[in-house]
Design a protein around this motif. Structure first.
Motif, PDB file in Angstrom:
ATOM      1  N   VAL A  73       7.520   4.799   1.830  1.00  0.00           N
ATOM      2  CA  VAL A  73       6.690   3.579   2.362  1.00  0.00           C
ATOM      3  C   VAL A  73       5.489   3.701   2.465  1.00  0.00           C
ATOM      4  O   VAL A  73       4.739   4.295   3.211  1.00  0.00           O
ATOM      5  CB  VAL A  73       7.601   2.965   3.870  1.00  0.00           C
ATOM      6  CG1 VAL A  73       6.130   3.940   5.042  1.00  0.00           C
ATOM      7  CG2 VAL A  73       7.113   1.153   3.862  1.00  0.00           C
ATOM      8  N   ALA A  74       4.492   2.292   2.149  1.00  0.00           N
ATOM      9  CA  ALA A  74       3.170   2.108   2.896  1.00  0.00           C
ATOM     10  C   ALA A  74       2.859   1.394   3.083  1.00  0.00           C
ATOM     11  O   ALA A  74       3.181   0.225   3.437  1.00  0.00           O
ATOM     12  CB  ALA A  74       2.105   1.720   0.771  1.00  0.00           C
ATOM     13  N   TYR A  75       2.141   1.858   4.311  1.00  0.00           N
ATOM     14  CA  TYR A  75       1.607   1.009   5.797  1.00  0.00           C
ATOM     15  C   TYR A  75       0.118   0.552   5.119  1.00  0.00           C
ATOM     16  O   TYR A  75      -0.199   1.718   5.056  1.00  0.00           O
ATOM     17  CB  TYR A  75       1.623   1.336   6.479  1.00  0.00           C
ATOM     18  CG  TYR A  75       1.496   0.838   7.766  1.00  0.00           C
ATOM     19  CD1 TYR A  75       1.638   0.132   8.663  1.00  0.00           C
ATOM     20  CD2 TYR A  75      -0.409   1.185   8.335  1.00  0.00           C
ATOM     21  CE1 TYR A  75       1.196  -0.769   9.592  1.00  0.00           C
ATOM     22  CE2 TYR A  75      -1.054   0.652   9.657  1.00  0.00           C
ATOM     23  CZ  TYR A  75       0.089   0.008   9.961  1.00  0.00           C
ATOM     24  OH  TYR A  75      -0.985  -0.664  11.297  1.00  0.00           O
ATOM     25  N   CYS A  76       0.346  -0.682   4.804  1.00  0.00           N
ATOM     26  CA  CYS A  76      -1.439  -1.721   4.714  1.00  0.00           C
ATOM     27  C   CYS A  76      -2.039  -2.402   5.518  1.00  0.00           C
ATOM     28  O   CYS A  76      -1.323  -3.566   5.983  1.00  0.00           O
ATOM     29  CB  CYS A  76      -0.762  -2.528   3.691  1.00  0.00           C
ATOM     30  SG  CYS A  76       0.150  -2.086   2.018  1.00  0.00           S
ATOM     31  N   PRO A  77      -3.316  -1.086   6.797  1.00  0.00           N
ATOM     32  CA  PRO A  77      -3.441  -1.796   7.153  1.00  0.00           C
ATOM     33  C   PRO A  77      -3.973  -2.692   7.382  1.00  0.00           C
ATOM     34  O   PRO A  77      -5.113  -3.397   5.497  1.00  0.00           O
ATOM     35  CB  PRO A  77      -4.333  -1.108   8.215  1.00  0.00           C
ATOM     36  CG  PRO A  77      -4.712   0.072   7.238  1.00  0.00           C
ATOM     37  CD  PRO A  77      -3.152   0.177   5.893  1.00  0.00           C
ATOM     38  N   PRO A  78      -4.784  -3.673   7.727  1.00  0.00           N
ATOM     39  CA  PRO A  78      -5.753  -4.833   7.859  1.00  0.00           C
ATOM     40  C   PRO A  78      -6.775  -4.544   6.451  1.00  0.00           C
ATOM     41  O   PRO A  78      -7.777  -3.524   6.851  1.00  0.00           O
ATOM     42  CB  PRO A  78      -5.751  -5.498   8.157  1.00  0.00           C
ATOM     43  CG  PRO A  78      -5.221  -5.045   9.840  1.00  0.00           C
ATOM     44  CD  PRO A  78      -4.734  -3.963   9.189  1.00  0.00           C
ATOM     45  N   GLY A  79      -7.667  -4.945   5.421  1.00  0.00           N
ATOM     46  CA  GLY A  79      -8.498  -4.547   4.965  1.00  0.00           C
ATOM     47  C   GLY A  79      -7.633  -3.715   3.513  1.00  0.00           C
ATOM     48  O   GLY A  79      -8.877  -3.755   2.708  1.00  0.00           O
ATOM     49  N   SER A  80      -6.102  -3.285   3.711  1.00  0.00           N
ATOM     50  CA  SER A  80      -6.128  -1.925   2.701  1.00  0.00           C
ATOM     51  C   SER A  80      -5.922  -3.168   1.146  1.00  0.00           C
ATOM     52  O   SER A  80      -5.215  -3.931   0.934  1.00  0.00           O
ATOM     53  CB  SER A  80      -4.796  -2.008   2.717  1.00  0.00           C
ATOM     54  OG  SER A  80      -3.831  -1.530   1.965  1.00  0.00           O
ATOM     55  N   ARG A  81      -6.026  -1.905   0.213  1.00  0.00           N
ATOM     56  CA  ARG A  81      -6.181  -2.997  -1.089  1.00  0.00           C
ATOM     57  C   ARG A  81      -4.477  -3.531  -1.879  1.00  0.00           C
ATOM     58  O   ARG A  81      -4.280  -4.247  -2.247  1.00  0.00           O
ATOM     59  CB  ARG A  81      -6.903  -2.756  -2.067  1.00  0.00           C
ATOM     60  CG  ARG A  81      -6.590  -1.173  -2.599  1.00  0.00           C
ATOM     61  CD  ARG A  81      -6.938  -0.932  -4.024  1.00  0.00           C
ATOM     62  NE  ARG A  81      -6.395  -0.586  -4.882  1.00  0.00           N
ATOM     63  CZ  ARG A  81      -6.798   0.344  -5.659  1.00  0.00           C
ATOM     64  NH1 ARG A  81      -7.552   0.931  -6.209  1.00  0.00           N
ATOM     65  NH2 ARG A  81      -5.423  -0.056  -6.786  1.00  0.00           N
ATOM     66  N   TYR A  82      -3.684  -3.188  -1.014  1.00  0.00           N
ATOM     67  CA  TYR A  82      -2.837  -2.939  -1.484  1.00  0.00           C
ATOM     68  C   TYR A  82      -2.210  -4.320  -0.347  1.00  0.00           C
ATOM     69  O   TYR A  82      -0.553  -4.447  -0.217  1.00  0.00           O
ATOM     70  CB  TYR A  82      -2.170  -1.269  -1.044  1.00  0.00           C
ATOM     71  CG  TYR A  82      -2.040  -0.907  -2.012  1.00  0.00           C
ATOM     72  CD1 TYR A  82      -0.498  -1.161  -3.002  1.00  0.00           C
ATOM     73  CD2 TYR A  82      -2.970   0.465  -2.201  1.00  0.00           C
ATOM     74  CE1 TYR A  82      -1.480   0.116  -4.368  1.00  0.00           C
ATOM     75  CE2 TYR A  82      -3.414   0.866  -3.487  1.00  0.00           C
ATOM     76  CZ  TYR A  82      -2.168   0.804  -4.201  1.00  0.00           C
ATOM     77  OH  TYR A  82      -2.862   1.783  -5.537  1.00  0.00           O
ATOM     78  N   ALA A  83      -3.580  -4.788   0.674  1.00  0.00           N
ATOM     79  CA  ALA A  83      -2.045  -6.145   1.426  1.00  0.00           C
ATOM     80  C   ALA A  83      -1.904  -7.214   0.628  1.00  0.00           C
ATOM     81  O   ALA A  83      -3.545  -7.749   0.797  1.00  0.00           O
ATOM     82  CB  ALA A  83      -2.750  -5.866   2.694  1.00  0.00           C
ATOM     83  N   ALA A  84      -0.440  -7.750   0.459  1.00  0.00           N
ATOM     84  CA  ALA A  84      -1.348  -8.947  -0.893  1.00  0.00           C
ATOM     85  C   ALA A  84      -0.860 -10.642   0.194  1.00  0.00           C
ATOM     86  O   ALA A  84      -1.856 -10.877  -0.281  1.00  0.00           O
ATOM     87  CB  ALA A  84       0.263  -8.751  -1.109  1.00  0.00           C
ATOM     88  N   VAL A  85      -0.021 -10.221   1.046  1.00  0.00           N
ATOM     89  CA  VAL A  85       0.152 -11.381   2.102  1.00  0.00           C
ATOM     90  C   VAL A  85       0.003 -11.208   3.616  1.00  0.00           C
ATOM     91  O   VAL A  85       0.023 -12.149   3.804  1.00  0.00           O
ATOM     92  CB  VAL A  85       2.164 -11.625   1.561  1.00  0.00           C
ATOM     93  CG1 VAL A  85       2.216 -11.640   1.116  1.00  0.00           C
ATOM     94  CG2 VAL A  85       2.642 -10.463   2.634  1.00  0.00           C
ATOM     95  N   ALA A  86      -0.766 -10.561   3.781  1.00  0.00           N
ATOM     96  CA  ALA A  86      -0.824  -9.866   5.445  1.00  0.00           C
ATOM     97  C   ALA A  86      -1.641 -11.019   5.583  1.00  0.00           C
ATOM     98  O   ALA A  86      -3.452 -10.871   4.946  1.00  0.00           O
ATOM     99  CB  ALA A  86      -1.251  -8.877   6.087  1.00  0.00           C
ATOM    100  N   ASP A  87      -2.556 -11.610   6.722  1.00  0.00           N
ATOM    101  CA  ASP A  87      -3.659 -11.917   7.247  1.00  0.00           C
ATOM    102  C   ASP A  87      -4.217 -10.773   7.454  1.00  0.00           C
ATOM    103  O   ASP A  87      -4.096  -9.692   8.124  1.00  0.00           O
ATOM    104  CB  ASP A  87      -3.387 -13.201   8.189  1.00  0.00           C
ATOM    105  CG  ASP A  87      -2.390 -14.562   7.865  1.00  0.00           C
ATOM    106  OD1 ASP A  87      -3.024 -14.818   6.936  1.00  0.00           O
ATOM    107  OD2 ASP A  87      -1.691 -14.831   8.681  1.00  0.00           O
ATOM    108  N   ALA A  88      -5.921 -11.455   8.146  1.00  0.00           N
ATOM    109  CA  ALA A  88      -6.480 -10.506   9.106  1.00  0.00           C
ATOM    110  C   ALA A  88      -6.613  -9.526  10.376  1.00  0.00           C
ATOM    111  O   ALA A  88      -6.396  -8.653  10.188  1.00  0.00           O
ATOM    112  CB  ALA A  88      -7.571 -11.204   8.874  1.00  0.00           C
TER     113      ALA A  88
END
Length: 170
Positions: A73-88
């Protein structure tokens, strides 16, 4: 066991090593394409295969049983270019994949728990994920773990395929 490793029964979750990136990419394609979740000619396949790029912008985690990598799995912290739907103030996870022979052994749950642990340790407000309609087993697991649908955040790809958003407040 390194500090990034967590053991859940027979499953160990840890950060993927650089020499495992190609393996993780192929495993992810095997699960998504081989499992009928994504068409073999989909433009998403190269992204699924490119675990090396994911590792550069996320925390790429693997799950192993008896030393064999059986999930990722890819864990995407805030600011990750892979974070598509997470808020800041939220994290997200993407491309959860468990090989067929390891399903039902707690691998997916262990990977999600590792993402939850990282988000909590970072003091984040929540964890989000994007999933497809054709993943009902995963949906049941997420719901049992406490994730809830946020249909107001659902979105559609250019192809018209609808993607579902789940959220876990932390």
């Amino acid at each position: 066991m390194s500090e990034t490793s967590v053991v859940h029964g027979p499953v160990t979750v840890r950060t993927a090593r650089p020499d495992e990136h190609d393996l993780v990419g192929e495993l992810t394609v095997e699960v998504y394409v081989g499992g009928g979740l994504v068409a073999p000619d989909s433009g998403y396949v190269p992204e699924l295969r490119d675990a090396r790029a994911r590792a550069a912008h996320t925390e790429l985690l693997v799950a192993e049983i008896a030393g064999e990598v059986v999930g990722a799995v890819a864990y995407c912290p805030p600011g990750s270019r892979y974070a598509a739907v997470a808020d800041a103030d939220e994290a997200e996870f993407r491309m959860l994949a468990v090989v067929e022979r390891a399903r039902g052994l707690g691998v997916g749950r262990a990977l999600v728990e590792a993402c939850l642990h990282r988000a909590r340790a970072a003091g984040l407000r929540g964890l989000r994920l994007v999933t497809q309609h054709n993943m009902p087993v995963a949906h049941r697991m997420y719901e049992r773990m406490g994730f809830r649908r946020t249909p107001e955040r659902d979105w559609s790809l250019d192809s018209g395929k609808r993607l579902l958003i789940y959220h876990m407040p932390l």
